[in-house]
Design a protein around this motif. Structure first.
Motif, PDB file in Angstrom:
ATOM      1  N   CYS A 275      42.456  41.975  27.577  1.00 46.23           N
ATOM      2  CA  CYS A 275      41.097  41.772  27.079  1.00 46.23           C
ATOM      3  C   CYS A 275      40.198  42.947  27.479  1.00 46.23           C
ATOM      4  N   THR A 276      39.082  43.063  26.778  1.00 48.64           N
ATOM      5  CA  THR A 276      38.071  44.058  27.103  1.00 48.64           C
ATOM      6  C   THR A 276      36.763  43.359  27.425  1.00 48.64           C
ATOM      7  N   PHE A 277      36.227  43.649  28.606  1.00 45.34           N
ATOM      8  CA  PHE A 277      34.934  43.135  29.037  1.00 45.34           C
ATOM      9  C   PHE A 277      34.002  44.337  29.145  1.00 45.34           C
ATOM     10  N   ARG A 278      33.013  44.421  28.268  1.00 49.11           N
ATOM     11  CA  ARG A 278      32.203  45.638  28.270  1.00 49.11           C
ATOM     12  C   ARG A 278      30.732  45.324  27.953  1.00 49.11           C
ATOM     13  N   ASN A 279      29.865  46.099  28.574  1.00 52.43           N
ATOM     14  CA  ASN A 279      28.433  46.087  28.268  1.00 52.43           C
ATOM     15  C   ASN A 279      27.780  44.723  28.458  1.00 52.43           C
ATOM     16  N   ASN A 280      28.342  43.879  29.325  1.00 49.01           N
ATOM     17  CA  ASN A 280      27.664  42.641  29.684  1.00 49.01           C
ATOM     18  C   ASN A 280      26.657  42.947  30.792  1.00 49.01           C
ATOM     19  N   GLN A 281      25.531  42.264  30.798  1.00 42.45           N
ATOM     20  CA  GLN A 281      24.501  42.619  31.763  1.00 42.45           C
ATOM     21  C   GLN A 281      24.792  42.100  33.166  1.00 42.45           C
ATOM     22  N   GLY A 282      25.590  41.051  33.271  1.00 38.69           N
ATOM     23  CA  GLY A 282      25.987  40.564  34.578  1.00 38.69           C
ATOM     24  C   GLY A 282      27.317  41.164  35.000  1.00 38.69           C
ATOM     25  N   TYR A 283      28.151  40.368  35.668  1.00 32.40           N
ATOM     26  CA  TYR A 283      29.489  40.801  36.039  1.00 32.40           C
ATOM     27  C   TYR A 283      30.371  40.888  34.795  1.00 32.40           C
ATOM     28  N   GLY A 284      31.430  41.658  34.912  1.00 30.14           N
ATOM     29  CA  GLY A 284      32.400  41.676  33.825  1.00 30.14           C
ATOM     30  C   GLY A 284      33.187  40.383  33.790  1.00 30.14           C
ATOM     31  N   LEU A 285      33.876  40.069  34.893  1.00 33.90           N
ATOM     32  CA  LEU A 285      34.674  38.850  35.037  1.00 33.90           C
ATOM     33  C   LEU A 285      34.436  38.303  36.433  1.00 33.90           C
ATOM     34  N   LEU A 286      34.022  37.027  36.501  1.00 31.94           N
ATOM     35  CA  LEU A 286      33.650  36.410  37.765  1.00 31.94           C
ATOM     36  C   LEU A 286      34.411  35.111  37.968  1.00 31.94           C
ATOM     37  N   THR A 287      35.039  34.964  39.143  1.00 32.28           N
ATOM     38  CA  THR A 287      35.552  33.669  39.573  1.00 32.28           C
ATOM     39  C   THR A 287      34.718  33.233  40.769  1.00 32.28           C
ATOM     40  N   VAL A 288      34.281  31.959  40.760  1.00 27.50           N
ATOM     41  CA  VAL A 288      33.403  31.471  41.812  1.00 27.50           C
ATOM     42  C   VAL A 288      33.716  29.997  42.044  1.00 27.50           C
ATOM     43  N   ASP A 289      33.169  29.410  43.076  1.00 27.74           N
ATOM     44  CA  ASP A 289      33.540  28.065  43.480  1.00 27.74           C
ATOM     45  C   ASP A 289      35.013  28.104  43.908  1.00 27.74           C
ATOM     46  N   SER A 290      35.920  27.325  43.307  1.00 32.48           N
ATOM     47  CA  SER A 290      37.289  27.293  43.832  1.00 32.48           C
ATOM     48  C   SER A 290      38.358  27.163  42.746  1.00 32.48           C
ATOM     49  N   PRO A 291      38.378  28.029  41.744  1.00 33.61           N
ATOM     50  CA  PRO A 291      39.514  27.999  40.815  1.00 33.61           C
ATOM     51  C   PRO A 291      40.780  28.472  41.526  1.00 33.61           C
ATOM     52  N   SER A 292      41.952  28.160  40.939  1.00 35.73           N
ATOM     53  CA  SER A 292      43.206  28.552  41.582  1.00 35.73           C
ATOM     54  C   SER A 292      44.241  28.945  40.531  1.00 35.73           C
ATOM     55  N   ASN A 293      45.210  29.722  41.000  1.00 34.48           N
ATOM     56  CA  ASN A 293      46.329  30.154  40.165  1.00 34.48           C
ATOM     57  C   ASN A 293      45.845  30.910  38.926  1.00 34.48           C
ATOM     58  N   LEU A 294      45.277  32.084  39.191  1.00 38.34           N
ATOM     59  CA  LEU A 294      44.747  32.929  38.135  1.00 38.34           C
ATOM     60  C   LEU A 294      45.590  34.196  38.021  1.00 38.34           C
ATOM     61  N   THR A 295      45.881  34.591  36.799  1.00 40.24           N
ATOM     62  CA  THR A 295      46.553  35.859  36.536  1.00 40.24           C
ATOM     63  C   THR A 295      45.629  36.710  35.683  1.00 40.24           C
ATOM     64  N   ILE A 296      45.287  37.891  36.190  1.00 41.33           N
ATOM     65  CA  ILE A 296      44.348  38.783  35.513  1.00 41.33           C
ATOM     66  C   ILE A 296      45.053  40.115  35.349  1.00 41.33           C
ATOM     67  N   THR A 297      45.484  40.418  34.137  1.00 42.35           N
ATOM     68  CA  THR A 297      46.378  41.572  33.983  1.00 42.35           C
ATOM     69  C   THR A 297      46.082  42.386  32.737  1.00 42.35           C
ATOM     70  N   ASP A 298      46.136  43.710  32.924  1.00 43.47           N
ATOM     71  CA  ASP A 298      46.046  44.672  31.816  1.00 43.47           C
ATOM     72  C   ASP A 298      44.757  44.532  31.016  1.00 43.47           C
ATOM     73  N   ASN A 299      43.659  44.254  31.709  1.00 41.36           N
ATOM     74  CA  ASN A 299      42.361  44.184  31.057  1.00 41.36           C
ATOM     75  C   ASN A 299      41.573  45.468  31.310  1.00 41.36           C
ATOM     76  N   VAL A 300      40.634  45.761  30.422  1.00 40.62           N
ATOM     77  CA  VAL A 300      39.696  46.864  30.607  1.00 40.62           C
ATOM     78  C   VAL A 300      38.326  46.261  30.853  1.00 40.62           C
ATOM     79  N   ILE A 301      37.734  46.572  32.002  1.00 43.29           N
ATOM     80  CA  ILE A 301      36.442  46.022  32.398  1.00 43.29           C
ATOM     81  C   ILE A 301      35.515  47.201  32.640  1.00 43.29           C
ATOM     82  N   THR A 302      34.537  47.395  31.752  1.00 38.79           N
ATOM     83  CA  THR A 302      33.818  48.661  31.758  1.00 38.79           C
ATOM     84  C   THR A 302      32.347  48.501  31.395  1.00 38.79           C
TER      85      THR A 302
END
Length: 372
Positions: A275-302
């Motif tokens: 995925c591409t996360f771009r030009n968002n005014q906040g964070y690109g990708l945020l995990t908060v509180d207590s999610p679990s078992n996340l795979t974050i791979t081959d993304n462009v965050i810019t």
């Protein structure tokens, strides 16, 4: 909405003018090639005019209701169909709603905090494809609420939405979740969103509540702006139930006034890739509180306003690999050139790209590319 999230984001986000994108993506769809089998009903045959003037809601519902229990297809030819989102188009099991590429469902302005152009509630085996949904946010006469939806999918199974353009909703372009009280809600299962653009909505491009098995692919979620959180995608089941087994693949999340994508508690087994996360005014990708078992791979965050990738709160069991992080924390003055000469400066730049908080556990971040 959870106060923890509200507080976290309120401390992080400033009120800035929205970012304008150079262009929006428009999906393409084949018209006349699909069928759900059995009966085929054209909404025009039930009285729909598609002239942009007459209220066509009753004609659409009559077409849906005329399908036999075994199922069938409701076809929507070219035109601008005016829909009362307070009544909605209520889809049923075993059906395909097939819109021509230039068919538009335009919501009638209302003053309600809650409305839906299309509802898929307690239904099985439903497909929606083609056309556009235009919400009524620009002519909405009320002031409060954040629950005006383009498509609302609740407690439904085997649902596929494809090749649609959804915009200008009072709340979220799409909601996928559950009906029922906290802890006892019936989740939606086996839902696919493919080749969809959800843009310029007031709250979110896509929100996900209690679900089990969701695939979001080849889609764009952009320019959310109007009421918090204003993210592209927000996985937020909160206390209502669990959201699990979710894949986000080959999507673009851009230009949102808040964070590109948020992941909160009661969430597990999420894969975000390509995925591409771009030009968002906040964070690109945020995990908060207590999610679990996340795979974050081959993304462009810019070029996001705050840190590109943030793993925060009590997030646990995360594998982040092969991601490219560049130009994030764009709200802060930076001297990228100095990083080439100073290891300390390079480390400071990287902190603006990636943040892993102390309360997290079992987090692996490998093969990250910090490029200029």
């Amino acid at each position: 909405m959870c106060s923890t999230r509200r507080d976290f984001l309120r401390q992080s986000l400033l009120i800035l003018p929205p970012i304008a994108l150079s262009a929006s993506l428009f999906p393409r769809t084949a018209w006349g090639a699909q069928s759900s089998g059995g009966t085929v009903i054209n909404v025009r045959d039930k009285g729909a005019k598609g002239d942009g003037v007459h209220d066509d809601t009753s004609a659409f519902q009559a077409a849906v209701d005329a399908l036999p229990p075994s199922g069938g297809t409701v076809t929507v030819p070219s035109g601008n169909y005016i829909i009362d989102a307070m009544r909605s188009i209520n889809l049923r099991s075993n059906m395909l709603l097939q819109l021509a590429p230039d068919a538009t469902l335009t919501a009638i302005p209302n003053n309600s905090p809650r409305s839906h152009v299309i509802k898929v509630w307690n239904a099985n085996n439903v497909r929606i494809t083609g056309g556009r949904i235009v919400g009524e946010r620009n002519e909405h006469s009320g002031a409060g609420g954040e629950w005006g939806y383009g498509i609302n999918i609740q407690s439904s199974n085997h649902v596929r939405v494809s090749d649609m353009h959804i915009s200008d909703c009072w709340g979220d372009g799409i909601w996928i979740g559950a009906l029922g009280p906290d802890g006892h809600a019936t989740p939606s299962t086996d839902v696919t969103i493919d080749r969809v653009v959800s843009t310029d909505n007031r709250r979110q491009g896509l929100s996900i509540g209690p679900v089990d098995g969701v695939v979001i692919m080849n889609s764009t979620f952009s320019n959310s702006d109007g009421t918090k959180p204003m993210s592209g995608i927000d996985i937020e089941p909160q206390a209502q139930g669990l959201a699990r087994n979710i894949t986000i693949d080959h999507c673009i999340i851009s230009g949102n006034h808040g964070t590109g994508m948020e992941i909160h508690y009661n969430v597990s087994n999420v894969t975000i890739k390509n995925c591409t996360f771009r030009n968002n005014q906040g964070y690109g990708l945020l995990t908060v509180d207590s999610p679990s078992n996340l795979t974050i791979t081959d993304n462009v965050i810019t070029n996001n306003g705050l840190v590109g990738l943030v793993i925060a709160g009590q997030t646990t069991h995360v594998k982040a690999t092969g991601n490219t992080l560049t130009g994030n924390s764009a709200r802060y003055a930076r001297r990228i050139a100095n990083a080439l000469a100073s290891p300390a400066a390079l480390a400071n730049v990287q902190k603006r790209e990636l943040r892993v908080d102390a309360g997290t556990s079992d987090v692996s971040v490998t093969s990250t590319k910090f490029s200029q």
